[in-house]
Design a protein around this motif. Structure first.
Motif, short mmCIF file in Angstrom:
data_model
loop_
_atom_site.label_atom_id
_atom_site.label_comp_id
_atom_site.label_asym_id
_atom_site.label_seq_id
_atom_site.Cartn_x
_atom_site.Cartn_y
_atom_site.Cartn_z
N HIS A 3 1.03 -1.38 0.32
CA HIS A 3 0.10 -0.22 0.02
C HIS A 3 1.05 1.16 -0.10
O HIS A 3 0.71 2.41 -1.06
CB HIS A 3 -1.07 -0.01 1.62
CG HIS A 3 -2.07 1.35 1.30
ND1 HIS A 3 -3.14 1.62 0.47
CD2 HIS A 3 -1.61 2.25 2.11
CE1 HIS A 3 -3.77 2.39 0.31
NE2 HIS A 3 -2.65 3.32 1.55
N GLY A 4 2.02 1.24 0.68
CA GLY A 4 2.76 2.48 1.29
C GLY A 4 3.23 2.28 0.13
O GLY A 4 3.52 3.66 -0.62
N TRP A 5 3.83 1.38 -0.44
CA TRP A 5 5.31 1.57 -1.36
C TRP A 5 4.83 2.19 -2.31
O TRP A 5 5.16 2.60 -4.20
CB TRP A 5 6.47 0.42 -1.49
CG TRP A 5 6.81 0.28 -0.49
CD1 TRP A 5 7.28 0.90 0.94
CD2 TRP A 5 8.04 0.28 -0.84
NE1 TRP A 5 8.04 0.58 1.61
CE2 TRP A 5 9.14 0.34 0.93
CE3 TRP A 5 8.96 0.11 -1.48
CZ2 TRP A 5 10.09 -0.08 1.23
CZ3 TRP A 5 10.56 -0.55 -1.44
CH2 TRP A 5 10.72 -0.27 -0.14
N ARG A 6 3.07 1.94 -3.10
CA ARG A 6 2.64 1.57 -4.26
C ARG A 6 1.88 3.44 -4.26
O ARG A 6 2.48 4.31 -5.10
CB ARG A 6 1.89 0.91 -4.54
CG ARG A 6 1.81 -0.11 -4.71
CD ARG A 6 0.02 -1.11 -4.64
NE ARG A 6 0.52 -2.43 -4.75
CZ ARG A 6 -0.17 -3.57 -4.85
NH1 ARG A 6 -1.46 -2.98 -4.19
NH2 ARG A 6 -0.10 -4.70 -4.73
N ILE A 7 2.47 3.89 -2.64
CA ILE A 7 1.04 5.51 -3.21
C ILE A 7 3.42 6.45 -3.48
O ILE A 7 3.23 7.57 -4.56
CB ILE A 7 1.43 5.98 -2.44
CG1 ILE A 7 0.56 5.96 -1.65
CG2 ILE A 7 1.42 8.10 -1.69
CD1 ILE A 7 -1.00 5.57 0.40
N TYR A 8 4.30 5.26 -2.89
CA TYR A 8 5.13 6.38 -3.04
C TYR A 8 5.67 6.19 -4.77
O TYR A 8 6.10 7.23 -5.22
CB TYR A 8 6.36 6.11 -2.40
CG TYR A 8 7.85 6.55 -2.10
CD1 TYR A 8 8.20 6.99 -1.65
CD2 TYR A 8 8.57 6.05 -3.11
CE1 TYR A 8 9.43 7.11 -0.97
CE2 TYR A 8 10.49 6.56 -3.48
CZ TYR A 8 10.51 7.54 -2.11
OH TYR A 8 11.46 8.39 -2.30
N ALA A 9 5.93 5.09 -5.01
CA ALA A 9 5.75 5.08 -7.07
C ALA A 9 4.61 6.22 -7.85
O ALA A 9 5.47 7.07 -8.37
CB ALA A 9 5.49 3.99 -7.34
N ASP A 10 3.88 5.94 -7.27
CA ASP A 10 3.02 6.95 -7.44
C ASP A 10 3.79 8.43 -7.11
O ASP A 10 3.27 9.55 -8.56
CB ASP A 10 1.63 7.35 -6.74
CG ASP A 10 1.11 5.78 -7.54
OD1 ASP A 10 0.70 5.39 -8.82
OD2 ASP A 10 -0.07 5.90 -6.86
N HIS A 11 4.02 8.70 -6.74
CA HIS A 11 4.65 9.92 -6.70
C HIS A 11 6.13 10.57 -7.41
O HIS A 11 6.67 11.14 -7.84
CB HIS A 11 5.73 9.99 -4.54
CG HIS A 11 6.05 11.56 -4.69
ND1 HIS A 11 5.88 12.45 -4.98
CD2 HIS A 11 7.57 11.30 -4.12
CE1 HIS A 11 6.89 13.69 -4.62
NE2 HIS A 11 7.68 12.86 -4.67
N LEU A 12 6.71 9.06 -7.71
CA LEU A 12 7.66 9.25 -7.87
C LEU A 12 7.09 9.55 -10.03
O LEU A 12 7.54 10.38 -10.39
CB LEU A 12 8.52 8.43 -8.42
CG LEU A 12 9.24 7.54 -6.73
CD1 LEU A 12 9.53 6.34 -7.05
CD2 LEU A 12 10.27 8.69 -7.16
N LEU A 13 6.55 8.30 -9.67
CA LEU A 13 5.71 9.34 -11.83
C LEU A 13 5.39 10.85 -11.62
O LEU A 13 5.73 11.37 -12.49
CB LEU A 13 4.82 8.31 -11.46
CG LEU A 13 5.08 6.20 -12.18
CD1 LEU A 13 3.63 5.82 -11.97
CD2 LEU A 13 5.67 6.62 -13.17
N ALA A 14 4.60 11.01 -10.80
CA ALA A 14 4.11 13.04 -10.83
C ALA A 14 4.86 13.33 -10.41
O ALA A 14 4.56 14.79 -11.65
CB ALA A 14 3.29 12.86 -9.61
#
Length: 362
Positions: free
Chosen positions: A136-147
């Motif tokens: 859950h948390g690391w997917r949110i982190y990956a979304d930040h990287l993409l953004a």
């Protein structure tokens, strides 16, 4: 078929909970100290309003030092001493060992801070978790990287089930959105060689999936000093920059490194009061890990006051420092899970390393 947790009860003048935390090296001792501070404050607050049916709550603390075998021995010892439940732990590999031994003994365990999705190999009704699952948390982190425009990512990683799981989560999430993840093996590459690989590959971000303080601190210094990598983002999804030791060790080099933490941007009155008391006890700003410790005791006290009847985790409905806490079954997670605590991606402000900037929320 799983079996619901048994009633929680004990004899004696106090109600005992076994508390597990990494308080010495090679464990992440600062995280353990914050976790214990939260647990202890939670116990003081429970006892200030009468404890559990007039009996004081008591912590029996054991240092795991990030050693799974030592933690297993502690579980056996604490069970023999009559604890009604186990609480705490920070390191995922240790929490897995605790969860397995506790489940085998029929002893309830509330994990405070270990995020590995597979906390147990099989569904476990006696185990619950407060912190979010790693996926859950690391997917949110990956979304930040993409953004932020990062699609060519490198991870500097050490052998560990935790780091391997994180790499897999990032790779799967980024690949589905046009990103790539390259692994740099820190057993084969020193910091200078990592910098050469980053320059050669043209990665726009490197994530520190590595131990603290070393080799993470040396990697940060090497990347910061390499002019070829001036535009490369350093990231630390596991949360190394959260703690004061990081800022003291790296100064300005340790700022501008996004990491995950599990708290809201604004605390409610309970959270604000707990934060102030933790700050006084710790002599500095409490990390989210300290809040996890406090919330762990709040949940266990609620279960104990209700008599700890069958299905105890499913009946929890508690005001925590970071929101209302309820547990449910989440697909892919083998234990009862609070879904979900607030998740932020933050960094330390380069203009003021004692200040955190919220970059993304999920």
């Amino acid at each position: 078929m799983t079996t619901p947790p048994p009633p929680l009860h004990s004899d004696g003048p106090s109600v005992r909970i076994g508390a597990l935390a990494p308080l010495t090296r090679p464990g992440w001792a600062e995280a353990g100290r914050h976790l214990l501070a939260g647990l202890e404050l939670g116990v003081r607050d429970v006892n200030a309003v009468g404890g559990i049916a007039g009996r004081p709550l008591e912590l029996l603390v054991r240092d795991t030092a990030a050693d799974p075998r030592r933690a297993e021995a502690a579980v056996d010892e604490l069970a023999a001493l009559g604890v009604v439940a186990l609480a705490g732990e920070y390191h995922s590999v240790v929490a897995r060992a605790v969860a397995a031994r506790a489940a085998g003994l029929g002893l309830p365990y509330l994990c405070s801070s270990a995020v590995l999705d597979a906390l147990t190999d099989e569904p476990a009704d006696r185990v619950a978790r407060l912190c979010p699952a790693q996926s859950h948390g690391w997917r949110i982190y990956a979304d930040h990287l993409l953004a932020a425009g990062h699609r060519d990512i490198a991870v500097a990683t050490q052998p560990s089930v935790y780091w391997a799981a994180g790499t897999r989560i990032l790779r799967e999430h980024l690949a589905a959105r046009g990103g790539t993840v390259a692994e740099l093996d820190l057993t084969a590459l020193d910091p200078a060689a990592v910098c050469d690989e980053l320059a050669r590959r043209g990665a726009t971000a490197v994530l520190l999936l590595a131990g603290h303080p070393e080799p993470a601190a040396s990697l940060v210094r090497a990347v910061r000093a390499d002019q070829r990598l001036a535009e490369v983002l350093i990231g630390a999804p596991a949360g190394q920059p959260e703690f004061a030791e990081w800022a003291a060790l790296l100064g300005a080099d340790g700022s501008g490194i996004p990491f995950l933490r599990y708290r809201p941007e604004e605390l409610d009155p309970l959270g604000a009061r707990v934060e102030a008391e933790l700050r006084e006890g710790l002599g500095g700003a409490p990390s989210f890990v300290a809040f996890e410790g406090y919330d762990t005791v709040a949940v266990l006290a609620d279960v104990l006051r209700s008599g700890g009847s069958s299905g105890a985790w499913s009946g929890v409905d508690v005001e925590g420092t970071r929101g209302r806490i309820r547990f449910s079954r989440v697909p892919g997670v083998s234990v009862w899970q609070w879904a979900w605590p607030p998740v932020q991606v933050v960094d330390r402000d380069p203009a003021d390393t004692g200040r955190f900037r919220v970059l993304h929320s999920g």
